[in-house]
Write a protein that holds these residues in place. Structure first.
Motif, mmCIF file in Angstrom:
data_model
loop_
_atom_site.group_PDB
_atom_site.id
_atom_site.type_symbol
_atom_site.label_atom_id
_atom_site.label_comp_id
_atom_site.label_asym_id
_atom_site.label_seq_id
_atom_site.Cartn_x
_atom_site.Cartn_y
_atom_site.Cartn_z
ATOM 1 N N ASN A 109 52.290 11.301 42.728
ATOM 2 C CA ASN A 109 51.741 12.517 42.125
ATOM 3 C C ASN A 109 51.121 12.333 40.643
ATOM 4 O O ASN A 109 51.527 11.631 40.085
ATOM 5 C CB ASN A 109 53.163 13.269 42.039
ATOM 6 C CG ASN A 109 52.668 14.694 41.470
ATOM 7 O OD1 ASN A 109 51.689 15.188 41.768
ATOM 8 N ND2 ASN A 109 53.559 15.395 41.011
ATOM 9 N N ALA A 110 49.867 12.909 40.741
ATOM 10 C CA ALA A 110 49.103 12.878 39.394
ATOM 11 C C ALA A 110 49.707 13.901 38.478
ATOM 12 O O ALA A 110 49.065 14.739 37.980
ATOM 13 C CB ALA A 110 47.536 13.180 39.749
ATOM 14 N N ARG A 157 56.317 -2.375 36.164
ATOM 15 C CA ARG A 157 55.217 -2.867 36.833
ATOM 16 C C ARG A 157 53.971 -2.844 36.249
ATOM 17 O O ARG A 157 53.172 -3.744 36.236
ATOM 18 C CB ARG A 157 55.168 -2.115 38.348
ATOM 19 C CG ARG A 157 56.364 -2.413 39.217
ATOM 20 C CD ARG A 157 56.094 -2.096 40.401
ATOM 21 N NE ARG A 157 56.189 -0.515 40.576
ATOM 22 C CZ ARG A 157 57.594 0.061 40.780
ATOM 23 N NH1 ARG A 157 58.519 -0.577 41.081
ATOM 24 N NH2 ARG A 157 57.643 1.384 40.924
ATOM 25 N N LEU A 158 53.565 -1.626 35.634
ATOM 26 C CA LEU A 158 52.266 -1.555 34.736
ATOM 27 C C LEU A 158 52.286 -2.818 33.557
ATOM 28 O O LEU A 158 51.361 -3.395 33.398
ATOM 29 C CB LEU A 158 52.064 -0.228 34.414
ATOM 30 C CG LEU A 158 51.782 0.859 35.411
ATOM 31 C CD1 LEU A 158 51.922 2.005 34.792
ATOM 32 C CD2 LEU A 158 50.377 0.530 35.900
ATOM 33 N N LYS A 165 64.906 5.408 40.804
ATOM 34 C CA LYS A 165 63.659 5.285 41.378
ATOM 35 C C LYS A 165 62.552 6.544 41.139
ATOM 36 O O LYS A 165 63.085 7.439 40.950
ATOM 37 C CB LYS A 165 63.655 5.014 43.067
ATOM 38 C CG LYS A 165 64.577 3.850 43.223
ATOM 39 C CD LYS A 165 64.583 3.926 44.954
ATOM 40 C CE LYS A 165 65.228 2.746 45.440
ATOM 41 N NZ LYS A 165 65.309 2.573 46.899
ATOM 42 N N THR A 166 61.565 6.305 41.143
ATOM 43 C CA THR A 166 60.446 7.220 40.760
ATOM 44 C C THR A 166 60.508 8.449 41.473
ATOM 45 O O THR A 166 60.245 9.384 41.303
ATOM 46 C CB THR A 166 59.039 6.598 40.728
ATOM 47 O OG1 THR A 166 59.059 5.349 41.291
ATOM 48 C CG2 THR A 166 58.607 6.589 39.266
ATOM 49 N N GLU A 175 54.547 2.618 47.489
ATOM 50 C CA GLU A 175 55.225 2.281 46.204
ATOM 51 C C GLU A 175 54.279 2.427 44.986
ATOM 52 O O GLU A 175 53.079 1.969 45.211
ATOM 53 C CB GLU A 175 55.712 0.835 46.325
ATOM 54 C CG GLU A 175 56.407 0.354 45.010
ATOM 55 C CD GLU A 175 57.027 -1.120 45.308
ATOM 56 O OE1 GLU A 175 57.780 -1.484 44.263
ATOM 57 O OE2 GLU A 175 56.661 -1.568 46.105
ATOM 58 N N GLU A 176 54.796 3.043 43.917
ATOM 59 C CA GLU A 176 54.088 3.017 42.909
ATOM 60 C C GLU A 176 53.812 1.912 42.269
ATOM 61 O O GLU A 176 54.972 1.041 41.837
ATOM 62 C CB GLU A 176 54.683 4.081 41.722
ATOM 63 C CG GLU A 176 54.550 5.683 42.400
ATOM 64 C CD GLU A 176 55.192 6.686 41.470
ATOM 65 O OE1 GLU A 176 56.454 6.275 40.889
ATOM 66 O OE2 GLU A 176 54.492 7.707 41.144
ATOM 67 N N GLY A 177 52.564 1.690 41.472
ATOM 68 C CA GLY A 177 52.348 0.638 40.583
ATOM 69 C C GLY A 177 50.842 -0.093 41.025
ATOM 70 O O GLY A 177 50.189 0.586 41.599
ATOM 71 N N PRO A 178 50.460 -0.960 40.376
ATOM 72 C CA PRO A 178 49.009 -1.471 40.335
ATOM 73 C C PRO A 178 48.972 -2.427 41.358
ATOM 74 O O PRO A 178 49.822 -3.063 41.994
ATOM 75 C CB PRO A 178 49.012 -2.365 39.120
ATOM 76 C CG PRO A 178 50.279 -2.857 38.530
ATOM 77 C CD PRO A 178 51.224 -1.534 39.132
ATOM 78 N N THR A 179 47.802 -1.980 42.297
ATOM 79 C CA THR A 179 47.502 -3.059 43.431
ATOM 80 C C THR A 179 46.006 -3.320 43.212
ATOM 81 O O THR A 179 45.177 -2.168 43.426
ATOM 82 C CB THR A 179 47.631 -1.995 44.740
ATOM 83 O OG1 THR A 179 48.919 -1.626 44.777
ATOM 84 C CG2 THR A 179 47.280 -3.125 45.891
ATOM 85 N N GLY A 180 45.486 -4.429 42.860
ATOM 86 C CA GLY A 180 44.525 -4.888 42.414
ATOM 87 C C GLY A 180 43.561 -3.996 41.274
ATOM 88 O O GLY A 180 44.148 -3.833 40.232
#
Length: 294
Positions: free
Chosen positions: A140-141, A232-233, A25-26, A128-133
């Motif tokens: 973390n950036a 996911r991306l 996991k990330t 959770e990491e990933g696209p949402t809309g």
């Protein structure tokens, strides 16, 4: 030695075999210092050119080479790809203009400002990491996550670029096909026909060997914990489906160009045959005139 009955009673539970990286996991990744300290910032992918010589860009501070990533002056960063895509994170208008001006000196081919992608990056350590809309949430950036997002957005922008070009090439091919269907001849000039055929022949080459849309990013091999975020991306931007659809369109354009070439060749050979017959007829008439005229 154990008897056959005792051997049958042995219970062996094998350890599950898993490929490394598929189930990491990330959040298991080691913490890295964020390159952008803000909790929310914009991301923009544009097609600046058809080809960029990234090795010649030396006016900015380089923070990574795969993909080629530079630091901008006021807290932003940018990833530059050799197939013409540029992805900017938290970049001001002045920084964007300066970067594009530098890239223009080391690039070839015209870009397309209409082919691009935009998103908002949200840093949410507990989600959770990933696209949402329209947003992409990350924990973390850091440099690796932003580079991975840049890989996906750049490929999506490149696909938009190729889709717009394919639509333009289809618009060129439609009147030619209509001419053949109506009266069996072209109304366009030979130079225009050759230009249209050349664009169609180049269409398939634009995608192959440029971006490697279906290729796995190199940074995932050393950082398998980012595989979930990449999957996911990739699914949200529909890279595989769009690449397959574009490939079918380019194959259709390739077949259309072959048909046009064969049709032009047939018309040329037909005109040549008519010209030869006219020359033979003229020579025969001159011979008969010379024979019976005296």
């Amino acid at each position: 030695m154990d008897s056959p009955i005792e051997r049958k009673q042995i219970r062996w539970t094998p350890r599950p075999r898993t490929r490394p990286g598929l189930h990491v996991k990330t959040e298991k990744l080691p913490f890295q210092r964020p390159v952008i300290p803000h909790a929310q910032f914009p991301a923009t992918a544009i097609m600046a050119a058809e080809r960029i010589d990234v090795r010649a860009i030396g006016e900015f501070e380089i923070i990574a080479k795969s993909p080629f990533t530079v630091k901008l002056g006021q807290g932003g960063i940018a990833a530059v790809f050799r197939y013409g895509a540029v992805v900017l994170f938290n970049a001001s208008m002045d920084e964007k203009a300066r970067l594009l001006e530098t890239i223009a000196q080391h690039s070839s081919g015209a870009g397309d400002t209409g082919a691009g992608e935009t998103a908002t990056i949200q840093v949410s350590p507990d989600e959770e990491e990933g696209p949402t809309g329209p947003c992409i949430k990350i924990k973390n950036a850091d440099r690796l996550r932003l580079q991975l997002i840049a890989e996906v957005m750049a490929k999506a922008a490149m696909l938009s670029f190729q889709e717009r070009r394919a639509a333009r090439d289809f618009d060129l091919a439609e009147p030619l096909a209509r001419d053949l269907a109506e009266d069996g001849r072209f109304s366009a000039k030979p130079a225009e026909l050759l230009k249209a055929v050349g664009n169609m022949l180049l269409a398939e080459n634009r995608l192959n060997g440029r971006a490697g849309v279906l290729d796995r990013p190199d940074l995932l091999w050393d950082n398998p914990g980012l595989s979930g975020l990449y999957a996911r991306l990739e699914g949200d931007y529909e890279l595989h489906d769009r690449a397959a659809t574009l490939d079918r369109k380019l194959t259709t354009l390739s077949h259309t160009s072959e048909t046009l070439v064969e049709t032009m060749r047939y018309h040329s050979s037909h005109r040549l045959e008519v010209a030869i017959l006219l020359l033979i007829f003229t020579e025969l008439c001159l011979g008969l005139y010379g024979h019976f005229g005296h």
